[in-house]
Design a protein around this motif. Structure first.
Motif, PDB file in Angstrom:
ATOM      1  N   GLN A 110      -5.202  17.908 -13.214  1.00 33.72           N
ATOM      2  CA  GLN A 110      -4.705  18.718 -14.329  1.00 33.72           C
ATOM      3  C   GLN A 110      -5.673  18.672 -15.511  1.00 33.72           C
ATOM      4  OE1 GLN A 110      -2.029  20.709 -14.396  1.00 33.72           O
ATOM      5  NE2 GLN A 110      -2.393  21.328 -16.509  1.00 33.72           N
ATOM      6  N   GLU A 111      -6.177  17.481 -15.837  1.00 34.15           N
ATOM      7  CA  GLU A 111      -7.135  17.341 -16.932  1.00 34.15           C
ATOM      8  C   GLU A 111      -8.404  18.128 -16.650  1.00 34.15           C
ATOM      9  OE1 GLU A 111      -7.691  13.144 -17.255  1.00 34.15           O
ATOM     10  OE2 GLU A 111      -5.703  12.801 -18.122  1.00 34.15           O
ATOM     11  N   ASN A 112      -8.905  18.045 -15.414  1.00 34.50           N
ATOM     12  CA  ASN A 112     -10.119  18.774 -15.048  1.00 34.50           C
ATOM     13  C   ASN A 112      -9.887  20.281 -15.099  1.00 34.50           C
ATOM     14  OD1 ASN A 112     -11.553  16.418 -14.675  1.00 34.50           O
ATOM     15  ND2 ASN A 112     -11.257  16.377 -12.470  1.00 34.50           N
ATOM     16  N   PHE A 113      -8.724  20.721 -14.646  1.00 35.06           N
ATOM     17  CA  PHE A 113      -8.393  22.141 -14.677  1.00 35.06           C
ATOM     18  C   PHE A 113      -8.331  22.645 -16.122  1.00 35.06           C
ATOM     19  CE2 PHE A 113      -5.264  25.583 -14.863  1.00 35.06           C
ATOM     20  CZ  PHE A 113      -5.833  26.481 -13.974  1.00 35.06           C
ATOM     21  N   ALA A 117      -9.839  21.373 -18.746  1.00 33.78           N
ATOM     22  CA  ALA A 117     -11.188  21.368 -19.318  1.00 33.78           C
ATOM     23  C   ALA A 117     -11.982  22.579 -18.830  1.00 33.78           C
ATOM     24  CB  ALA A 117     -11.907  20.072 -18.957  1.00 33.78           C
ATOM     25  N   LEU A 118     -11.856  22.902 -17.554  1.00 37.21           N
ATOM     26  CA  LEU A 118     -12.566  24.053 -17.006  1.00 37.21           C
ATOM     27  C   LEU A 118     -12.053  25.352 -17.614  1.00 37.21           C
ATOM     28  CD1 LEU A 118     -14.623  25.199 -15.033  1.00 37.21           C
ATOM     29  CD2 LEU A 118     -12.853  25.133 -13.263  1.00 37.21           C
ATOM     30  N   THR A 119     -10.747  25.449 -17.774  1.00 39.00           N
ATOM     31  CA  THR A 119     -10.159  26.636 -18.393  1.00 39.00           C
ATOM     32  C   THR A 119     -10.690  26.815 -19.808  1.00 39.00           C
ATOM     33  OG1 THR A 119      -8.160  26.419 -17.050  1.00 39.00           O
ATOM     34  CG2 THR A 119      -7.978  27.725 -19.065  1.00 39.00           C
ATOM     35  N   GLU A 120     -10.778  25.721 -20.550  1.00 35.95           N
ATOM     36  CA  GLU A 120     -11.295  25.793 -21.918  1.00 35.95           C
ATOM     37  C   GLU A 120     -12.752  26.251 -21.933  1.00 35.95           C
ATOM     38  OE1 GLU A 120     -12.084  22.853 -25.723  1.00 35.95           O
ATOM     39  OE2 GLU A 120     -10.589  22.285 -24.235  1.00 35.95           O
ATOM     40  N   LYS A 121     -13.558  25.719 -21.021  1.00 34.15           N
ATOM     41  CA  LYS A 121     -14.964  26.122 -20.955  1.00 34.15           C
ATOM     42  C   LYS A 121     -15.093  27.609 -20.632  1.00 34.15           C
ATOM     43  CE  LYS A 121     -17.049  21.746 -19.618  1.00 34.15           C
ATOM     44  NZ  LYS A 121     -17.769  21.023 -18.561  1.00 34.15           N
ATOM     45  N   LEU A 122     -14.296  28.083 -19.685  1.00 32.29           N
ATOM     46  CA  LEU A 122     -14.367  29.494 -19.310  1.00 32.29           C
ATOM     47  C   LEU A 122     -13.921  30.398 -20.458  1.00 32.29           C
ATOM     48  CD1 LEU A 122     -13.020  29.323 -15.650  1.00 32.29           C
ATOM     49  CD2 LEU A 122     -15.374  29.739 -16.382  1.00 32.29           C
ATOM     50  N   THR A 123     -12.909  29.973 -21.176  1.00 29.82           N
ATOM     51  CA  THR A 123     -12.436  30.745 -22.322  1.00 29.82           C
ATOM     52  C   THR A 123     -13.519  30.817 -23.395  1.00 29.82           C
ATOM     53  OG1 THR A 123     -10.146  30.119 -21.872  1.00 29.82           O
ATOM     54  CG2 THR A 123     -10.646  30.888 -24.095  1.00 29.82           C
ATOM     55  N   LEU A 124     -14.153  29.686 -23.668  1.00 30.97           N
ATOM     56  CA  LEU A 124     -15.228  29.667 -24.669  1.00 30.97           C
ATOM     57  C   LEU A 124     -16.396  30.539 -24.233  1.00 30.97           C
ATOM     58  CD1 LEU A 124     -15.238  25.902 -25.721  1.00 30.97           C
ATOM     59  CD2 LEU A 124     -14.487  27.865 -27.084  1.00 30.97           C
ATOM     60  N   ARG A 125     -16.727  30.481 -22.945  1.00 31.61           N
ATOM     61  CA  ARG A 125     -17.839  31.287 -22.434  1.00 31.61           C
ATOM     62  C   ARG A 125     -17.524  32.775 -22.586  1.00 31.61           C
ATOM     63  NH1 ARG A 125     -20.350  29.461 -16.962  1.00 31.61           N
ATOM     64  NH2 ARG A 125     -21.042  27.857 -18.372  1.00 31.61           N
ATOM     65  N   GLY A 168       0.823  -1.209   0.000  1.00 34.14           N
ATOM     66  CA  GLY A 168       0.000   0.000   0.000  1.00 34.14           C
ATOM     67  C   GLY A 168       0.853   1.253   0.000  1.00 34.14           C
ATOM     68  N   ALA A 169       1.911   1.248   0.791  1.00 34.45           N
ATOM     69  CA  ALA A 169       2.805   2.402   0.846  1.00 34.45           C
ATOM     70  C   ALA A 169       3.530   2.587  -0.484  1.00 34.45           C
ATOM     71  CB  ALA A 169       3.807   2.229   1.984  1.00 34.45           C
ATOM     72  N   ALA A 170       3.875   1.502  -1.142  1.00 38.90           N
ATOM     73  CA  ALA A 170       4.560   1.583  -2.429  1.00 38.90           C
ATOM     74  C   ALA A 170       3.626   2.109  -3.520  1.00 38.90           C
ATOM     75  CB  ALA A 170       5.104   0.208  -2.817  1.00 38.90           C
ATOM     76  N   GLU A 171       2.324   1.916  -3.374  1.00 34.04           N
ATOM     77  CA  GLU A 171       1.360   2.377  -4.377  1.00 34.04           C
ATOM     78  C   GLU A 171       1.008   3.855  -4.220  1.00 34.04           C
ATOM     79  OE1 GLU A 171      -1.985  -0.225  -3.965  1.00 34.04           O
ATOM     80  OE2 GLU A 171      -0.925  -1.941  -4.800  1.00 34.04           O
ATOM     81  N   LEU A 172       1.311   4.444  -3.084  1.00 32.48           N
ATOM     82  CA  LEU A 172       0.932   5.836  -2.832  1.00 32.48           C
ATOM     83  C   LEU A 172       1.488   6.815  -3.870  1.00 32.48           C
ATOM     84  CD1 LEU A 172       0.990   6.207   1.050  1.00 32.48           C
ATOM     85  CD2 LEU A 172      -0.978   6.249  -0.477  1.00 32.48           C
ATOM     86  N   PRO A 173       2.757   6.725  -4.241  1.00 33.34           N
ATOM     87  CA  PRO A 173       3.239   7.677  -5.258  1.00 33.34           C
ATOM     88  C   PRO A 173       2.477   7.571  -6.576  1.00 33.34           C
ATOM     89  CG  PRO A 173       5.088   6.635  -4.154  1.00 33.34           C
ATOM     90  CD  PRO A 173       3.846   5.921  -3.702  1.00 33.34           C
ATOM     91  N   GLN A 174       2.146   6.361  -6.989  1.00 35.41           N
ATOM     92  CA  GLN A 174       1.398   6.189  -8.237  1.00 35.41           C
ATOM     93  C   GLN A 174      -0.020   6.726  -8.099  1.00 35.41           C
ATOM     94  OE1 GLN A 174       2.692   5.191 -11.207  1.00 35.41           O
ATOM     95  NE2 GLN A 174       0.720   5.887 -11.998  1.00 35.41           N
ATOM     96  N   LEU A 175      -0.644   6.496  -6.952  1.00 37.32           N
ATOM     97  CA  LEU A 175      -1.981   7.033  -6.720  1.00 37.32           C
ATOM     98  C   LEU A 175      -1.957   8.566  -6.728  1.00 37.32           C
ATOM     99  CD1 LEU A 175      -3.275   4.615  -3.931  1.00 37.32           C
ATOM    100  CD2 LEU A 175      -4.036   4.728  -6.307  1.00 37.32           C
ATOM    101  N   ALA A 176      -0.936   9.137  -6.099  1.00 38.44           N
ATOM    102  CA  ALA A 176      -0.811  10.595  -6.074  1.00 38.44           C
ATOM    103  C   ALA A 176      -0.602  11.128  -7.494  1.00 38.44           C
ATOM    104  CB  ALA A 176       0.342  11.011  -5.168  1.00 38.44           C
ATOM    105  N   GLU A 177       0.228  10.447  -8.269  1.00 38.36           N
ATOM    106  CA  GLU A 177       0.473  10.851  -9.657  1.00 38.36           C
ATOM    107  C   GLU A 177      -0.814  10.794 -10.478  1.00 38.36           C
ATOM    108  OE1 GLU A 177       2.585  12.134 -12.951  1.00 38.36           O
ATOM    109  OE2 GLU A 177       3.355  11.930 -10.915  1.00 38.36           O
ATOM    110  N   ASN A 178      -1.586   9.734 -10.307  1.00 40.39           N
ATOM    111  CA  ASN A 178      -2.861   9.602 -11.023  1.00 40.39           C
ATOM    112  C   ASN A 178      -3.828  10.715 -10.631  1.00 40.39           C
ATOM    113  OD1 ASN A 178      -1.876   7.308 -12.240  1.00 40.39           O
ATOM    114  ND2 ASN A 178      -2.994   5.885 -10.919  1.00 40.39           N
ATOM    115  N   LEU A 179      -3.878  11.016  -9.359  1.00 40.79           N
ATOM    116  CA  LEU A 179      -4.758  12.073  -8.874  1.00 40.79           C
ATOM    117  C   LEU A 179      -4.351  13.426  -9.454  1.00 40.79           C
ATOM    118  CD1 LEU A 179      -7.067  13.048  -7.086  1.00 40.79           C
ATOM    119  CD2 LEU A 179      -5.428  13.197  -5.197  1.00 40.79           C
ATOM    120  N   LEU A 180      -3.059  13.707  -9.452  1.00 45.40           N
ATOM    121  CA  LEU A 180      -2.575  14.972 -10.019  1.00 45.40           C
ATOM    122  C   LEU A 180      -2.879  15.074 -11.505  1.00 45.40           C
ATOM    123  CD1 LEU A 180       0.807  15.390  -8.130  1.00 45.40           C
ATOM    124  CD2 LEU A 180      -1.272  16.741  -7.837  1.00 45.40           C
ATOM    125  N   CYS A 181      -2.743  13.981 -12.227  1.00 43.25           N
ATOM    126  CA  CYS A 181      -3.067  13.986 -13.659  1.00 43.25           C
ATOM    127  C   CYS A 181      -4.546  14.272 -13.884  1.00 43.25           C
ATOM    128  CB  CYS A 181      -2.684  12.646 -14.298  1.00 43.25           C
ATOM    129  SG  CYS A 181      -0.918  12.433 -14.512  1.00 43.25           S
TER     130      CYS A 181
END
Length: 73
Positions: free
Chosen positions: A24-27, A29-37, A8-21
């Motif tokens: 980033q994707e959500n951010f 997408a939101l930036t694109e929506k705001l720009t279009l609006r 479980g401890a060894a998987e934490l860095p990968q889980l954190a990396e996945n969460l950050l990715c």
């Protein structure tokens, strides 16, 4: 530590990396929506001005309130 805890401890860095990715994707997408609006708001404002200019040229003297026009900013 037990083997499961080490795994479980060894998987934490990968889980954190996945969460950050995902964040980033959500951010992005939101930036694109705001720009279009914002762009659409500008297009609507330009269109409202053109309609008002055409109405003035045609001799129509209605105000935005008379026409029920909502102004977006």
């Amino acid at each position: 530590m037990a083997a499961a805890e080490l795994r479980g401890a060894a998987e934490l860095p990968q889980l954190a990396e996945n969460l950050l990715c995902r964040l980033q994707e959500n951010f992005e997408a939101l930036t694109e929506k705001l720009t279009l609006r914002k762009e659409m708001g500008k297009h609507i404002s330009d269109l409202e001005k053109r309609v008002a200019d055409l109405m003035t040229e045609a001799g129509v003297e209605n105000s935005d309130e008379d026409l029920g026009v909502k102004t977006f900013t």
